[in-house]
Write a protein that holds these residues in place. Structure first.
Motif, PDB file in Angstrom:
ATOM      1  N   GLY A   1       0.902  -1.238   0.144  1.00 11.26           N
ATOM      2  CA  GLY A   1      -0.002   0.108  -0.297  1.00 11.26           C
ATOM      3  C   GLY A   1       0.747   1.299  -0.063  1.00 11.26           C
ATOM      4  O   GLY A   1       0.491   2.247   0.004  1.00 11.26           O
ATOM      5  N   LYS A   2       2.380   1.069  -0.106  1.00 10.78           N
ATOM      6  CA  LYS A   2       3.043   2.128  -0.060  1.00 10.78           C
ATOM      7  C   LYS A   2       3.027   2.879  -1.716  1.00 10.78           C
ATOM      8  O   LYS A   2       2.941   2.149  -2.554  1.00 10.78           O
ATOM      9  CB  LYS A   2       4.463   1.858   0.376  1.00 10.78           C
ATOM     10  N   PRO A   3       3.493   4.073  -1.552  1.00  5.71           N
ATOM     11  CA  PRO A   3       3.785   4.621  -3.188  1.00  5.71           C
ATOM     12  C   PRO A   3       4.726   3.635  -3.789  1.00  5.71           C
ATOM     13  O   PRO A   3       5.398   3.335  -3.383  1.00  5.71           O
ATOM     14  CB  PRO A   3       3.973   6.044  -2.972  1.00  5.71           C
ATOM     15  N   LEU A   4       4.355   3.791  -5.181  1.00  5.74           N
ATOM     16  CA  LEU A   4       5.116   3.121  -6.013  1.00  5.74           C
ATOM     17  C   LEU A   4       6.530   4.035  -6.108  1.00  5.74           C
ATOM     18  O   LEU A   4       6.428   4.940  -6.437  1.00  5.74           O
ATOM     19  CB  LEU A   4       4.737   2.955  -7.438  1.00  5.74           C
ATOM     20  N   TYR A   5       7.538   3.167  -6.080  1.00  4.29           N
ATOM     21  CA  TYR A   5       8.777   3.887  -6.354  1.00  4.29           C
ATOM     22  C   TYR A   5       9.507   4.112  -7.505  1.00  4.29           C
ATOM     23  O   TYR A   5       8.782   3.002  -8.589  1.00  4.29           O
ATOM     24  CB  TYR A   5      10.156   3.264  -5.513  1.00  4.29           C
ATOM     25  N   ALA A   6      10.322   4.818  -8.010  1.00  7.34           N
ATOM     26  CA  ALA A   6      11.021   4.854  -9.357  1.00  7.34           C
ATOM     27  C   ALA A   6      11.391   3.453  -9.481  1.00  7.34           C
ATOM     28  O   ALA A   6      12.242   2.762  -8.728  1.00  7.34           O
ATOM     29  CB  ALA A   6      11.888   5.753  -9.453  1.00  7.34           C
ATOM     30  N   GLY A   7      11.445   2.832 -10.445  1.00 11.58           N
ATOM     31  CA  GLY A   7      11.729   1.695 -10.837  1.00 11.58           C
ATOM     32  C   GLY A   7      10.881   0.325 -10.249  1.00 11.58           C
ATOM     33  O   GLY A   7      11.177  -0.893 -10.350  1.00 11.58           O
ATOM     34  N   PHE A   8       9.648   0.662 -10.173  1.00 14.41           N
ATOM     35  CA  PHE A   8       8.679  -0.329  -9.681  1.00 14.41           C
ATOM     36  C   PHE A   8       8.545  -1.406 -10.968  1.00 14.41           C
ATOM     37  O   PHE A   8       9.033  -1.120 -12.084  1.00 14.41           O
ATOM     38  CB  PHE A   8       7.292   0.477  -9.492  1.00 14.41           C
ATOM     39  N   ASN A   9       7.996  -2.490 -10.601  1.00 11.90           N
ATOM     40  CA  ASN A   9       7.914  -3.436 -11.513  1.00 11.90           C
ATOM     41  C   ASN A   9       6.421  -3.672 -11.806  1.00 11.90           C
ATOM     42  O   ASN A   9       5.485  -3.509 -11.159  1.00 11.90           O
ATOM     43  CB  ASN A   9       8.218  -4.907 -11.089  1.00 11.90           C
ATOM     44  N   LEU A  10       6.114  -4.039 -13.260  1.00 18.33           N
ATOM     45  CA  LEU A  10       4.697  -4.257 -13.831  1.00 18.33           C
ATOM     46  C   LEU A  10       4.973  -5.620 -13.643  1.00 18.33           C
ATOM     47  O   LEU A  10       5.439  -6.437 -14.743  1.00 18.33           O
ATOM     48  CB  LEU A  10       4.821  -3.669 -14.985  1.00 18.33           C
TER      49      LEU A  10
ATOM     50  N   TYR B   1       3.763 -12.729 -22.614  1.00 15.67           N
ATOM     51  CA  TYR B   1       4.434 -11.827 -22.018  1.00 15.67           C
ATOM     52  C   TYR B   1       4.505 -10.275 -22.593  1.00 15.67           C
ATOM     53  O   TYR B   1       4.528  -9.442 -21.923  1.00 15.67           O
ATOM     54  CB  TYR B   1       6.033 -12.271 -21.813  1.00 15.67           C
ATOM     55  N   GLU B   2       4.434 -10.318 -23.830  1.00 14.31           N
ATOM     56  CA  GLU B   2       4.433  -9.124 -24.545  1.00 14.31           C
ATOM     57  C   GLU B   2       2.992  -8.475 -24.787  1.00 14.31           C
ATOM     58  O   GLU B   2       3.048  -7.197 -25.097  1.00 14.31           O
ATOM     59  CB  GLU B   2       5.113  -9.142 -25.810  1.00 14.31           C
ATOM     60  N   ASP B   3       2.087  -9.226 -24.699  1.00 16.34           N
ATOM     61  CA  ASP B   3       0.788  -9.017 -24.725  1.00 16.34           C
ATOM     62  C   ASP B   3       0.320  -7.940 -23.607  1.00 16.34           C
ATOM     63  O   ASP B   3      -0.088  -8.523 -22.447  1.00 16.34           O
ATOM     64  CB  ASP B   3      -0.258  -9.958 -24.881  1.00 16.34           C
ATOM     65  N   ILE B   4       0.327  -6.665 -23.804  1.00 15.73           N
ATOM     66  CA  ILE B   4      -0.150  -5.761 -22.657  1.00 15.73           C
ATOM     67  C   ILE B   4      -1.390  -5.133 -22.677  1.00 15.73           C
ATOM     68  O   ILE B   4      -2.028  -4.421 -22.150  1.00 15.73           O
ATOM     69  CB  ILE B   4       1.047  -4.419 -22.561  1.00 15.73           C
ATOM     70  N   SER B   5      -2.236  -5.904 -23.749  1.00 19.02           N
ATOM     71  CA  SER B   5      -3.555  -5.435 -24.022  1.00 19.02           C
ATOM     72  C   SER B   5      -4.457  -5.749 -22.984  1.00 19.02           C
ATOM     73  O   SER B   5      -5.710  -5.104 -22.743  1.00 19.02           O
ATOM     74  CB  SER B   5      -4.170  -5.956 -25.356  1.00 19.02           C
ATOM     75  N   ASN B   6      -4.294  -6.679 -22.163  1.00 23.15           N
ATOM     76  CA  ASN B   6      -5.033  -7.068 -21.080  1.00 23.15           C
ATOM     77  C   ASN B   6      -4.664  -6.461 -19.657  1.00 23.15           C
ATOM     78  O   ASN B   6      -3.583  -7.347 -19.094  1.00 23.15           O
ATOM     79  CB  ASN B   6      -5.298  -8.678 -21.115  1.00 23.15           C
ATOM     80  N   GLU B   7      -5.153  -5.465 -19.341  1.00 28.77           N
ATOM     81  CA  GLU B   7      -4.783  -4.739 -18.046  1.00 28.77           C
ATOM     82  C   GLU B   7      -4.884  -5.754 -16.920  1.00 28.77           C
ATOM     83  O   GLU B   7      -4.153  -5.727 -15.789  1.00 28.77           O
ATOM     84  CB  GLU B   7      -5.134  -3.496 -17.846  1.00 28.77           C
ATOM     85  N   ASP B   8      -5.832  -6.701 -16.904  1.00 31.56           N
ATOM     86  CA  ASP B   8      -6.072  -7.445 -15.623  1.00 31.56           C
ATOM     87  C   ASP B   8      -4.965  -8.504 -15.503  1.00 31.56           C
ATOM     88  O   ASP B   8      -4.941  -9.223 -14.654  1.00 31.56           O
ATOM     89  CB  ASP B   8      -7.298  -8.384 -15.898  1.00 31.56           C
ATOM     90  N   ASN B   9      -3.945  -8.652 -16.425  1.00 30.00           N
ATOM     91  CA  ASN B   9      -2.728  -9.455 -16.298  1.00 30.00           C
ATOM     92  C   ASN B   9      -1.719  -8.833 -15.580  1.00 30.00           C
ATOM     93  O   ASN B   9      -0.697  -9.575 -15.428  1.00 30.00           O
ATOM     94  CB  ASN B   9      -2.475 -10.083 -17.837  1.00 30.00           C
ATOM     95  N   PHE B  10      -1.784  -7.507 -15.344  1.00 27.79           N
ATOM     96  CA  PHE B  10      -0.625  -6.938 -14.734  1.00 27.79           C
ATOM     97  C   PHE B  10      -1.197  -6.354 -13.345  1.00 27.79           C
ATOM     98  O   PHE B  10      -2.349  -5.827 -13.186  1.00 27.79           O
ATOM     99  CB  PHE B  10      -0.125  -5.871 -15.526  1.00 27.79           C
ATOM    100  N   ILE B  11      -0.165  -6.197 -12.474  1.00 27.72           N
ATOM    101  CA  ILE B  11      -0.355  -5.426 -11.166  1.00 27.72           C
ATOM    102  C   ILE B  11       1.381  -4.783 -10.917  1.00 27.72           C
ATOM    103  O   ILE B  11       2.182  -5.137 -11.097  1.00 27.72           O
ATOM    104  CB  ILE B  11      -0.704  -6.402  -9.993  1.00 27.72           C
TER     105      ILE B  11
END
Length: 80
Positions: free
Chosen positions: A12-21, A31-41
């Motif tokens: 719950g802390k702010p995202l730092y520079a260099g955060f990971n998707l 892995y390259e398909d970024i069209s489905n945003e539900d696949n990332f956090i």
């Protein structure tokens, strides 16, 4: 994604520079398909490392229980 999710999902802390998707779907074909945003956090580096460390183990739920027990013991000893 950072505009939608401004904090680390775990801490719950702010995202730092260099955060990971973080990819929820670990299949390299997707892995390259970024069209489905539900696949990332979004996760800060240490949270991301922790998730991958735990997920390597089939018994990750047991590991989490062990971590909880350890932290409770530490809290009890260090709660002055």
């Amino acid at each position: 994604m950072k505009e939608k999710q401004k904090v680390d999902f775990i801490t719950g802390k702010p995202l730092y520079a260099g955060f990971n998707l973080h990819h929820l779907d670990l299949d390299e074909k997707h892995y390259e398909d970024i069209s489905n945003e539900d696949n990332f956090i979004c996760l800060n580096r240490k949270s991301h490392d922790l998730v991958h460390f735990l997920f390597r183990y089939k018994e990750w739920r047991k590991l989490l229980k062990n971590i909880e027990t350890l932290l409770e013991r530490m809290e009890k000893i260090n709660d002055h």
